[in-house]
Motif scaffolding. Structure first.
Motif, PDB file in Angstrom:
ATOM      1  N   THR A 202       0.832  -1.207   0.000  1.00 32.64           N
ATOM      2  CA  THR A 202       0.000   0.000   0.000  1.00 32.64           C
ATOM      3  C   THR A 202       0.860   1.249   0.000  1.00 32.64           C
ATOM      4  OG1 THR A 202      -1.729  -1.192   1.200  1.00 32.64           O
ATOM      5  CG2 THR A 202      -1.825   1.207   1.231  1.00 32.64           C
ATOM      6  N   ARG A 203       1.932   1.241   0.818  1.00 28.76           N
ATOM      7  CA  ARG A 203       2.821   2.407   0.853  1.00 28.76           C
ATOM      8  C   ARG A 203       3.494   2.626  -0.486  1.00 28.76           C
ATOM      9  NH1 ARG A 203       4.126   0.388   6.119  1.00 28.76           N
ATOM     10  NH2 ARG A 203       5.969  -0.650   5.254  1.00 28.76           N
ATOM     11  N   TRP A 204       4.007   1.549  -1.082  1.00 31.29           N
ATOM     12  CA  TRP A 204       4.663   1.704  -2.385  1.00 31.29           C
ATOM     13  C   TRP A 204       3.662   2.130  -3.460  1.00 31.29           C
ATOM     14  CZ3 TRP A 204       9.514   2.454  -3.060  1.00 31.29           C
ATOM     15  CH2 TRP A 204      10.452   1.890  -2.207  1.00 31.29           C
ATOM     16  N   GLY A 205       2.445   1.644  -3.367  1.00 28.64           N
ATOM     17  CA  GLY A 205       1.424   2.096  -4.322  1.00 28.64           C
ATOM     18  C   GLY A 205       1.127   3.570  -4.171  1.00 28.64           C
ATOM     19  N   VAL A 207       3.243   5.849  -2.945  1.00 29.29           N
ATOM     20  CA  VAL A 207       4.421   6.578  -3.447  1.00 29.29           C
ATOM     21  C   VAL A 207       4.433   6.591  -4.972  1.00 29.29           C
ATOM     22  CG1 VAL A 207       6.938   6.550  -3.548  1.00 29.29           C
ATOM     23  CG2 VAL A 207       5.785   6.155  -1.373  1.00 29.29           C
ATOM     24  N   GLY A 208       4.123   5.462  -5.592  1.00 26.80           N
ATOM     25  CA  GLY A 208       4.084   5.417  -7.054  1.00 26.80           C
ATOM     26  C   GLY A 208       3.020   6.323  -7.630  1.00 26.80           C
ATOM     27  N   ALA A 209       1.848   6.376  -6.974  1.00 22.72           N
ATOM     28  CA  ALA A 209       0.790   7.260  -7.462  1.00 22.72           C
ATOM     29  C   ALA A 209       1.199   8.726  -7.332  1.00 22.72           C
ATOM     30  CB  ALA A 209      -0.505   6.993  -6.692  1.00 22.72           C
ATOM     31  N   LEU A 210       1.846   9.073  -6.220  1.00 23.43           N
ATOM     32  CA  LEU A 210       2.305  10.460  -6.055  1.00 23.43           C
ATOM     33  C   LEU A 210       3.381  10.813  -7.081  1.00 23.43           C
ATOM     34  CD1 LEU A 210       2.471  10.713  -2.157  1.00 23.43           C
ATOM     35  CD2 LEU A 210       0.738  11.672  -3.687  1.00 23.43           C
ATOM     36  N   ALA A 211       4.321   9.884  -7.324  1.00 21.70           N
ATOM     37  CA  ALA A 211       5.364  10.152  -8.317  1.00 21.70           C
ATOM     38  C   ALA A 211       4.772  10.293  -9.714  1.00 21.70           C
ATOM     39  CB  ALA A 211       6.394   9.028  -8.296  1.00 21.70           C
ATOM     40  N   PHE A 212       3.809   9.455 -10.050  1.00 25.68           N
ATOM     41  CA  PHE A 212       3.170   9.558 -11.363  1.00 25.68           C
ATOM     42  C   PHE A 212       2.408  10.868 -11.496  1.00 25.68           C
ATOM     43  CE2 PHE A 212      -0.440   8.706 -14.217  1.00 25.68           C
ATOM     44  CZ  PHE A 212       0.259   8.341 -15.358  1.00 25.68           C
ATOM     45  N   THR A 213       1.723  11.278 -10.416  1.00 22.17           N
ATOM     46  CA  THR A 213       0.993  12.547 -10.452  1.00 22.17           C
ATOM     47  C   THR A 213       1.956  13.720 -10.607  1.00 22.17           C
ATOM     48  OG1 THR A 213      -0.699  11.575  -9.035  1.00 22.17           O
ATOM     49  CG2 THR A 213      -0.668  13.971  -9.219  1.00 22.17           C
ATOM     50  N   ALA A 214       3.097  13.667  -9.887  1.00 24.15           N
ATOM     51  CA  ALA A 214       4.090  14.737 -10.018  1.00 24.15           C
ATOM     52  C   ALA A 214       4.660  14.789 -11.430  1.00 24.15           C
ATOM     53  CB  ALA A 214       5.209  14.527  -8.996  1.00 24.15           C
TER      54      ALA A 214
END
Length: 280
Positions: A202-205, A207-214
């Motif tokens: 869940t944490r990595w998901g 982080v990945g969603a935030l990085a993709f949004t950025a």
């Protein structure tokens, strides 16, 4: 003098069950049998363990929803079967390799008979005869009509009766399909490790969603920065182009270069390394 009746002492209230304890209880009750059924569904040990662990990780991530579900075991079972039968596993190298069959001859014969069926027929048989669901529930979980589920079940039973007649009896088949995985060297992982892996996923998901949004925001900002904000008329033909740098002319050669050129011109036709055509 009458004595007042003694009021009964209140019983000690039982401490509430924490979400982790409820999850561990569900895992301990369902995971061993579910791993065994998923193994019979796929014929692969690692895929069976992975499917059950993924299903319980999803259940832990959505525990407020699963905890109030009328059938939490059915929720986890459906998630495990969906992951095990996903077409994405065809492209994974480790699931293309042949897996050694079970050591027990009866298990080997039963697994071979089940793998001759289609995935939907195997799933229908496992849900009805292994999990004890009725035909309407089986049809709903396999996304089929009740007559279609009944037809799949009858065909699966006829196939097993032809291939493994000693295990095709209804009571024997139910017992064989509902056996726990611990008796067949398919022990699932411990509940704390499943919960911790689900939390890490869940944490990595996140982080990945935030990085993709950025990345999307940065790309959009760069596009808006580089995009033209006004219309530029095209240059018509024959228009003189201005503001070009003047054409530079080649200057005279230096004395050193003149000497080199003269030396090359003098020795161009001399020497054994050159071939001079002869006139005939």
């Amino acid at each position: 003098m009458t004595q007042s009746p003694v009021s009964p002492q209140p019983r000690s209230a039982r401490p509430p069950v924490t979400p982790a304890q409820a999850f561990d209880a569900l895992y301990g009750a369902c995971a061993p049998t579910l791993v065994r059924q998923t193994y019979l569904l796929t014929g692969r040990r690692e895929l069976a363990r992975e499917s059950v662990e993924r299903a319980f990780q999803q259940a832990w991530q959505r525990w407020p929803e699963v905890a109030v579900d009328p059938d939490p075991e059915g929720w986890v079972r459906a998630a495990a079967h969906d992951w095990a039968l996903s077409p994405r596993h065809r492209f994974r190298l480790r699931h293309r390799r042949a897996e050694p069959p079970p050591a027990d001859p009866s298990d080997r014969a039963l697994l071979h008979a089940l793998l001759t069926l289609s995935p939907t027929q195997r799933r229908t048989l496992l849900l009805h005869d292994g999990a004890g669901l009725g035909l309407p529930e089986v049809a709903a979980e396999t996304q089929a009509s009740t007559p279609a589920a009944a037809g799949r079940l009858l065909y699966a039973r006829e196939t097993l009766a032809a291939l493994v007649p000693d295990q095709a009896a209804p009571d024997v088949l139910r017992r064989r399909l509902a056996e726990p995985a611990t008796a067949h060297h398919l022990c699932p992982a411990r509940p704390p490790s499943v919960r911790s892996r689900g939390e890490r996923r869940t944490r990595w998901g996140t982080v990945g969603a935030l990085a993709f949004t950025a990345a999307i925001v940065g790309t959009t900002a760069l596009t808006l920065r580089m995009a033209q904000d006004h219309y530029e008329r095209p240059v018509p033909r024959g228009t003189e182009i201005r503001d070009l740098p003047p054409r530079a002319a080649q200057g005279p050669l230096s004395e050193e270069l003149l000497e080199v050129r003269a030396l090359l011109e003098a020795q161009s036709l001399r020497g054994p390394e050159r071939l001079v055509p002869e006139a005939r």
